[in-house]
Design a protein around this motif. Structure first.
Motif, PDB file in Angstrom:
ATOM      1  N   ILE A 114     -43.050  21.465 -11.114  1.00  0.00           N
ATOM      2  CA  ILE A 114     -41.677  21.060 -10.845  1.00  0.00           C
ATOM      3  C   ILE A 114     -41.203  20.213 -12.015  1.00  0.00           C
ATOM      4  O   ILE A 114     -41.935  19.351 -12.505  1.00  0.00           O
ATOM      5  CB  ILE A 114     -41.586  20.260  -9.532  1.00  0.00           C
ATOM      6  CG1 ILE A 114     -41.977  21.146  -8.344  1.00  0.00           C
ATOM      7  CG2 ILE A 114     -40.192  19.681  -9.325  1.00  0.00           C
ATOM      8  CD1 ILE A 114     -42.103  20.391  -7.042  1.00  0.00           C
ATOM      9  N   GLU A 132     -38.529  24.842  -9.992  1.00  0.00           N
ATOM     10  CA  GLU A 132     -39.797  24.808  -9.283  1.00  0.00           C
ATOM     11  C   GLU A 132     -40.463  26.169  -9.471  1.00  0.00           C
ATOM     12  O   GLU A 132     -39.848  27.211  -9.198  1.00  0.00           O
ATOM     13  CB  GLU A 132     -39.586  24.530  -7.788  1.00  0.00           C
ATOM     14  CG  GLU A 132     -40.884  24.522  -6.989  1.00  0.00           C
ATOM     15  CD  GLU A 132     -40.677  24.148  -5.520  1.00  0.00           C
ATOM     16  OE1 GLU A 132     -41.434  24.643  -4.666  1.00  0.00           O
ATOM     17  OE2 GLU A 132     -39.743  23.356  -5.240  1.00  0.00           O
ATOM     18  N   SER A 168     -40.878  30.827   2.960  1.00  0.00           N
ATOM     19  CA  SER A 168     -41.454  30.036   1.869  1.00  0.00           C
ATOM     20  C   SER A 168     -40.558  28.822   1.634  1.00  0.00           C
ATOM     21  O   SER A 168     -39.391  28.960   1.257  1.00  0.00           O
ATOM     22  CB  SER A 168     -41.542  30.891   0.597  1.00  0.00           C
ATOM     23  OG  SER A 168     -42.044  30.148  -0.488  1.00  0.00           O
ATOM     24  N   PHE A 224     -39.437  25.280  -0.233  1.00  0.00           N
ATOM     25  CA  PHE A 224     -39.506  24.639  -1.541  1.00  0.00           C
ATOM     26  C   PHE A 224     -40.035  23.220  -1.398  1.00  0.00           C
ATOM     27  O   PHE A 224     -39.798  22.541  -0.403  1.00  0.00           O
ATOM     28  CB  PHE A 224     -38.132  24.606  -2.198  1.00  0.00           C
ATOM     29  CG  PHE A 224     -37.515  25.963  -2.374  1.00  0.00           C
ATOM     30  CD1 PHE A 224     -38.222  26.996  -2.973  1.00  0.00           C
ATOM     31  CD2 PHE A 224     -36.239  26.219  -1.913  1.00  0.00           C
ATOM     32  CE1 PHE A 224     -37.670  28.253  -3.119  1.00  0.00           C
ATOM     33  CE2 PHE A 224     -35.659  27.469  -2.053  1.00  0.00           C
ATOM     34  CZ  PHE A 224     -36.380  28.489  -2.659  1.00  0.00           C
ATOM     35  N   GLN A 225     -40.743  22.760  -2.423  1.00  0.00           N
ATOM     36  CA  GLN A 225     -41.217  21.376  -2.440  1.00  0.00           C
ATOM     37  C   GLN A 225     -40.113  20.427  -2.896  1.00  0.00           C
ATOM     38  O   GLN A 225     -40.100  19.261  -2.541  1.00  0.00           O
ATOM     39  CB  GLN A 225     -42.423  21.243  -3.371  1.00  0.00           C
ATOM     40  CG  GLN A 225     -43.644  22.046  -2.935  1.00  0.00           C
ATOM     41  CD  GLN A 225     -44.810  21.846  -3.881  1.00  0.00           C
ATOM     42  OE1 GLN A 225     -45.145  20.722  -4.267  1.00  0.00           O
ATOM     43  NE2 GLN A 225     -45.419  22.940  -4.290  1.00  0.00           N
ATOM     44  N   SER A 226     -39.200  20.921  -3.719  1.00  0.00           N
ATOM     45  CA  SER A 226     -38.131  20.084  -4.267  1.00  0.00           C
ATOM     46  C   SER A 226     -37.035  19.836  -3.235  1.00  0.00           C
ATOM     47  O   SER A 226     -36.791  20.671  -2.359  1.00  0.00           O
ATOM     48  CB  SER A 226     -37.512  20.770  -5.489  1.00  0.00           C
ATOM     49  OG  SER A 226     -38.484  21.112  -6.439  1.00  0.00           O
ATOM     50  N   TYR A 257     -33.238  32.359  -7.479  1.00  0.00           N
ATOM     51  CA  TYR A 257     -34.622  32.588  -7.043  1.00  0.00           C
ATOM     52  C   TYR A 257     -35.089  33.943  -7.547  1.00  0.00           C
ATOM     53  O   TYR A 257     -34.437  34.965  -7.318  1.00  0.00           O
ATOM     54  CB  TYR A 257     -34.683  32.540  -5.519  1.00  0.00           C
ATOM     55  CG  TYR A 257     -36.054  32.744  -4.919  1.00  0.00           C
ATOM     56  CD1 TYR A 257     -36.958  31.688  -4.814  1.00  0.00           C
ATOM     57  CD2 TYR A 257     -36.438  33.991  -4.438  1.00  0.00           C
ATOM     58  CE1 TYR A 257     -38.209  31.865  -4.249  1.00  0.00           C
ATOM     59  CE2 TYR A 257     -37.692  34.184  -3.865  1.00  0.00           C
ATOM     60  CZ  TYR A 257     -38.571  33.119  -3.779  1.00  0.00           C
ATOM     61  OH  TYR A 257     -39.803  33.313  -3.209  1.00  0.00           O
ATOM     62  N   SER A 294     -35.432  26.735   1.621  1.00  0.00           N
ATOM     63  CA  SER A 294     -36.433  27.786   1.796  1.00  0.00           C
ATOM     64  C   SER A 294     -35.808  29.156   1.598  1.00  0.00           C
ATOM     65  O   SER A 294     -34.581  29.297   1.483  1.00  0.00           O
ATOM     66  CB  SER A 294     -37.057  27.704   3.198  1.00  0.00           C
ATOM     67  OG  SER A 294     -36.085  28.006   4.188  1.00  0.00           O
ATOM     68  N   ALA A 319     -37.671  29.049  -8.796  1.00  0.00           N
ATOM     69  CA  ALA A 319     -36.410  28.601  -8.203  1.00  0.00           C
ATOM     70  C   ALA A 319     -35.787  27.621  -9.185  1.00  0.00           C
ATOM     71  O   ALA A 319     -36.455  26.670  -9.624  1.00  0.00           O
ATOM     72  CB  ALA A 319     -36.646  27.933  -6.852  1.00  0.00           C
TER      73      ALA A 319
END
Length: 225
Positions: A130, A139, A154, A156-158, A166, A190, A216
């Motif tokens: 990231i 990301e 899925s 996203f961590q961000s 995407y 997501s 992403a």
């Protein structure tokens, strides 16, 4: 079931269309497609993340593609067939991704008996992580071997302020039947993805689990997030 095909790629742009598999009628509704245009070469960001972009020639059998730089961790591979030497519908499959290379082949629908003519394929290899790219936030990651023929969410961590662009691709060829990825319900948190097999040979669409890699990219989160 449909694919993205492009042609006439140059410094100013490219032509793009949605191509259905040859056994279908060819009449497809409009779709939203994310893309990234990148000059070929190798790059290292301020945070140390490495990525590269370039072309290679692909055929209907797996062959190794050597990357232009070595990576500290296995990068995510994203590809796109960039020519129409053969107008038969075709996708690409990736396997054996390492820190130095990956294998790739062109894949037509299952009932096609002839080999697809060689095509030029563009690829991006980007280390997972990231970070920021200019004014943008990105990301890059993988789902692990979890995505099959049913929709998979899925996350996203961000913490993104808006829906990102995407781009995703299977990093494995666990299931050999001709297939491509589809996405649905894209949000800033997501996206839903699945492996979609074509049905030229039979109606069976069950696909074993694949590892999907993704990029992403979008507006940076507000400062402090």
């Amino acid at each position: 079931a449909a694919l993205v095909r492009i042609r006439n790629l140059n410094q100013n742009g490219f032509d793009i269309h949605i191509q259905e598999w040859d056994y279908l009628d060819g009449d497809h509704s409009t779709e939203t497609v994310s893309y990234m245009a990148m000059e070929k070469g190798t790059y290292t960001l301020d945070n140390g993340a490495k990525f590269e972009a370039g072309p290679f020639e692909a055929a209907s059998s797996f062959s190794a593609v050597a990357m232009k730089q070595s990576y500290d961790v296995t990068p995510v591979i994203l590809t796109q067939v960039a020519t129409i030497s053969d107008d038969t519908a075709v996708t690409g499959r990736v396997r054996n991704v390492s820190q130095h290379s990956f294998e790739y082949k062109l894949q037509e629908q299952e009932t096609t008996s002839k080999a697809h003519q060689p095509e030029t394929v563009g690829y991006i290899a980007w280390e997972p992580g990231i970070g920021n790219l200019g004014d943008l936030h990105y990301e890059v990651g993988t789902t692990g071997k979890r995505v099959k023929h049913q929709w998979y969410t899925s996350a996203f961590q961000s913490s993104l302020p808006d829906t990102p662009l995407y781009i995703a691709e299977m990093q494995t060829t666990t299931g050999g039947d001709t297939a491509s990825l589809r996405t649905l319900d894209m949000t800033k948190a997501s996206v839903r993805i699945k492996v979609e097999e074509e049905q030229s040979k039979d109606s069976e669409i069950r696909h074993t689990k694949e590892n999907v890699g993704f990029l992403a990219i979008g507006a940076a989160p507000p400062s402090g997030q």
